[in-house]
Design a protein around this motif. Structure first.
Motif, PDB file in Angstrom:
ATOM      1  N   GLU A 113      30.005 -46.679 -16.357  1.00 37.15           N
ATOM      2  CA  GLU A 113      29.697 -45.387 -15.937  1.00 37.15           C
ATOM      3  C   GLU A 113      28.427 -44.899 -17.135  1.00 37.15           C
ATOM      4  O   GLU A 113      27.782 -44.235 -17.087  1.00 37.15           O
ATOM      5  N   PHE A 114      29.119 -44.739 -18.427  1.00 37.21           N
ATOM      6  CA  PHE A 114      28.349 -44.163 -19.822  1.00 37.21           C
ATOM      7  C   PHE A 114      27.585 -44.909 -20.052  1.00 37.21           C
ATOM      8  O   PHE A 114      26.719 -44.687 -20.166  1.00 37.21           O
ATOM      9  N   PHE A 115      27.735 -46.379 -20.063  1.00 43.40           N
ATOM     10  CA  PHE A 115      26.827 -47.094 -20.587  1.00 43.40           C
ATOM     11  C   PHE A 115      25.638 -47.040 -19.805  1.00 43.40           C
ATOM     12  O   PHE A 115      24.488 -47.215 -20.573  1.00 43.40           O
ATOM     13  N   ALA A 116      25.392 -46.685 -18.339  1.00 32.50           N
ATOM     14  CA  ALA A 116      24.424 -47.096 -17.295  1.00 32.50           C
ATOM     15  C   ALA A 116      23.565 -45.953 -18.031  1.00 32.50           C
ATOM     16  O   ALA A 116      22.580 -45.597 -17.917  1.00 32.50           O
ATOM     17  N   THR A 117      24.618 -45.227 -17.958  1.00 28.70           N
ATOM     18  CA  THR A 117      24.004 -42.963 -18.044  1.00 28.70           C
ATOM     19  C   THR A 117      23.238 -43.493 -19.247  1.00 28.70           C
ATOM     20  O   THR A 117      22.248 -43.103 -19.242  1.00 28.70           O
ATOM     21  N   GLU A 133      22.539 -49.886 -10.069  1.00 26.83           N
ATOM     22  CA  GLU A 133      21.363 -50.760 -10.184  1.00 26.83           C
ATOM     23  C   GLU A 133      21.508 -51.641 -10.370  1.00 26.83           C
ATOM     24  O   GLU A 133      20.993 -52.813 -10.381  1.00 26.83           O
ATOM     25  N   GLY A 134      22.500 -52.234 -11.661  1.00 24.12           N
ATOM     26  CA  GLY A 134      22.536 -53.104 -12.672  1.00 24.12           C
ATOM     27  C   GLY A 134      23.787 -53.849 -11.945  1.00 24.12           C
ATOM     28  O   GLY A 134      24.045 -54.810 -12.639  1.00 24.12           O
ATOM     29  N   ALA A 163      26.686 -54.192 -22.142  1.00 22.70           N
ATOM     30  CA  ALA A 163      25.962 -54.259 -23.308  1.00 22.70           C
ATOM     31  C   ALA A 163      24.354 -55.111 -22.097  1.00 22.70           C
ATOM     32  O   ALA A 163      23.611 -54.846 -21.953  1.00 22.70           O
ATOM     33  N   LEU A 164      25.018 -55.499 -20.769  1.00 22.83           N
ATOM     34  CA  LEU A 164      24.455 -55.941 -19.717  1.00 22.83           C
ATOM     35  C   LEU A 164      24.072 -54.904 -18.818  1.00 22.83           C
ATOM     36  O   LEU A 164      23.210 -55.097 -17.899  1.00 22.83           O
TER      37      LEU A 164
END
Length: 491
Positions: A96-100, A108-109, A144-145
Motif C-alpha cells: 500500500e505504501f509503494f502504491a501511494t 488499481e494495480g 516495484a510493479l
C-alpha cells in the motif's frame, strides 16, 4: 527504450563511470554485469533519476533523466541491491505504501501483480522482516510493479536467495517480458547472466563489451570463470574428505531443537565437525540454517537437545564460546564509518589482543590483502568484495578454533569469491574449522563435507562427491534443487 550516451560520474578522485554508452530495446532483458566497484549501481541510480551524472545524457522511455525526472519516475520500477522494503511494516502495508508513492492504489494495480503477489497474499499480515528471502523477493517485485511501469531496473535482486527461489524469480521475470516490460538487471550469478538477451560488461567504470551472454562470458572468462580451487597441501581421501583432522570434534550437536511456539525452526538435528574441516551448512531460505547457527554461536538458546562448540556447552557456556570463535554475519561485520586500520584495531581489542601484537599482525594482514595503500580509507568506500575479505580476516584475527560464516560472499563477483575461498583454505590449513552457509553451489563443491537442511531437519550429509553419487545428480546445484523441492512446510 533506454539510451545512454557518454555518461561519466565521479566521487571525488574515484571515477565510477567513464564515458559509458549503450542502448536497450523495448521488451528486452538486458544485463549490466561486472566485478565489484565496476559502476553498475551508479548507472542504475542515474537511470532511475536518483543520481545526477557529471557528463553525458540518458533517456528512459523517451524522457530525459535530468529534465523529465517526474515522467520517468512514473514509468520505472526499481529494486535496489540493499533496500526496497520496510522490515517493520507488514506485507500489505509495504504494498500500500509503494502504491501511494506512485499515486495509485493496490486495487488499481492488482491485475499487474496478481500472478506474483497471489503467491504471498495469504501472509499479508506478516511483517516483511519475518519473511524468507524468496518471499521478500516476491513482495519487493510486487511493490516495484504495482504502478504498472514500462521499465524495471533490478540491481542484484537475488543476492542472499537460495537457488530454487532464484529460479522461481527468473521465471517471474519471463512472465513480465511477455507483457513487453523492459528489464535491466545486474547479477553475480552466471546462470542468471545467461537468462539475459544481451549484456554490457562494465569494469572500472568502462564498458568493455556488449553482446550476447555466451560471447561476453567467453571473452572475459578470466573475470567470470576463474581457475578452479584445489585444497593445496590438505590431504584428501578418495571422496574429497580431508584426512588430516583430529578425531575429537570441535562441534558436537545431539538432537538440537529450537521452537517458536508450535513452529520448530530447527527440528532435531545431530552432527559433528572436526578440527580444520570446511563444513558447508546448506538449505533453502527458511530451512533453519541461521537459527541453528545462532544457537551454536551463543546468540540464542536451544529449546532442547545438547551441543558443544570448541569444548563449551552451548546452553551454559555461551560467553566462553564467543571468546573462542569468529563470526561473520551476512548483514553486519564491519563499521563502515571507520577506516580499514581502525576496524582491525577495534575487533582485535574486543578479542583481547595486546597493542604490540595488533601492530605486528595488522601490518601482516594489510600486506596479505594488498590493502597497505587503503588502510586509512573508510570501509564504506570499499567495493563489496574488499569488505568481505577484510571482514573475514578480522573475524579470524585472534586465531579462533572455529569461524562461522553466514553467506559471506553474497553479491560478490566470481573472481573475488575465488580469492575469498583462498583465504578460507589458508585458515583451514592452520587448523581453523570453517562452518559456512552459502547459496553458491560452486562454493559447496569446495567444502570437505556438506549438510543440507529441509524443513528444519538435516535431509542429507556427506562430501560433495558422496551426495552427488548417492542422489544420482550431476552437480551440487541439482543436489540442492532435488532436496529443496521436497520441502513441505510453507514459507
Amino acid at each position: 527504450m533506454i539510451e545512454v550516451n557518454n555518461i561519466s560520474k565521479s566521487y571525488g578522485r574515484m571515477k565510477a563511470l567513464q564515458d559509458v554508452s549503450f542502448a536497450v530495446e523495448k521488451g528486452e532483458v538486458f544485463g549490466l554485469i561486472g566485478p565489484d566497484g565496476a559502476g553498475k549501481t551508479s548507472m542504475f541510480r542515474i537511470l532511475c533519476t536518483l543520481l545526477l551524472a557529471d557528463e553525458g545524457t540518458a533517456t528512459v522511455d523517451g524522457f530525459d533523466v535530468v529534465k523529465q525526472m517526474t515522467d520517468i519516475r512514473k514509468r520505472v520500477g526499481y529494486m535496489p541491491g540493499r533496500f526496497s522494503l520496510y522490515q517493520d511494516l507488514t506485507v500489505e502495508e509495504n504494498l500500500e505504501f509503494f502504491a501511494t508513492l506512485f499515486g495509485t492504489t493496490v486495487d488499481e494495480g492488482y491485475d499487474s501483480i496478481k500472478a506474483i503477489y497471489s503467491q504471498i497474499e495469504r501472509f499479508k499480515d506478516r511483517k516483511a522482516g519475518a519473511l524468507s528471502g524468496g518471499m521478500k523477493q516476491k513482495l519487493a517485485l510486487s511493490c516495484a510493479l504495482v504502478h504498472q511501469p514500462s521499465v524495471l531496473f533490478l540491481d542484484e535482486p537475488t543476492t542472499g536467495v537460495d537457488p530454487v527461489s532464484r529460479k522461481e524469480f527468473w521465471e517471474m521475470l519471463s512472465m513480465l517480458k511477455e507483457r513487453n516490460i523492459t528489464i535491466v538487471a545486474s547479477t553475480p550469478y552466471l546462470d542468471e547472466v545467461r537468462q539475459c538477451e544481451r549484456v554490457a560488461f562494465l569494469s572500472e567504470g568502462h564498458v568493455m563489451g556488449i553482446d550476447t551472454p555466451e560471447i561476453i562470458l567467453d571473452r572475459f572468462k578470466g573475470t567470470f570463470n576463474p581457475p578452479g580451487l584445489n585444497h593445496g597441501d590438505r590431504l584428501l581421501d578418495v571422496n574429497g574428505q580431508a584426512v588430516n583432522q583430529e578425531p575429537v570434534p570441535v562441534i558436537q550437536v545431539e538432537h538440537l531443537v529450537k521452537a517458536f511456539g508450535d513452529f520448530h525452526a530447527v527440528d532435531d538435528i545431530s552432527f559433528s565437525v572436526k578440527r580444520g574441516e570446511i563444513f558447508g551448512f546448506l538449505g533453502a531460505n527458511g530451512a533453519g540454517k541461521t537459527t541453528a547457527m545462532h544457537m551454536l554461536t551463543g546468540l540464542n538458546q536451544p529449546t532442547s537437545g545438547t551441543g558443544r562448540v570448541a569444548g563449551f556447552d552451548i546452553r551454559t557456556e555461551h560467553e566462553q564460546i564467543k571468546k573462542h570463535i569468529g563470526y561473520m554475519s551476512q548483514r553486519f561485520s564491519l563499521y563502515e564509518d571507520l577506516t580499514v586500520a581502525e576496524n582491525i584495531r577495534l575487533f582485535a581489542g574486543i578479542y583481547g589482543i595486546g597493542s604490540e601484537e595488533i601492530k605486528v599482525k595488522s601490518g601482516k594482514l594489510l600486506r596479505q590483502l594488498k590493502f597497505e595503500e587503503h588502510k586509512n580509507d573508510l570501509v564504506g568506500s570499499l567495493p563489496l568484495g574488499w569488505k568481505q575479505k577484510l571482514a573475514f580476516s578480522v573475524s579470524i584475527f585472534h586465531e579462533p578454533a572455529i569461524v562461522f560464516l553466514d553467506e559471506p560472499t553474497g553479491g560478490v563477483d566470481p573472481a573475488t569469491r575465488r580469492q575469498f575461498w583462498e583465504l578460507i583454505y589458508d585458515a583451514a590449513s592452520r587448523g581453523i574449522t570453517v562452518f559456512v552457509t552459502t547459496h553458491y553451489m560452486d562454493e559447496a563443491e569446495y567444502c570437505d563435507r556438506i549438510s543440507i537442511m529441509v524443513d528444519g531437519k538435516i535431509s542429507a550429509m556427506g562430501t560433495p562427491e558422496e551426495l552427488k553419487r548417492n542422489l544420482h545428480q550431476p552437480d551440487m546445484d541439482h543436489v540442492f534443487t532435488y532436496l529443496a523441492r521436497e520441502a513441505k512446510r510453507g514459507d
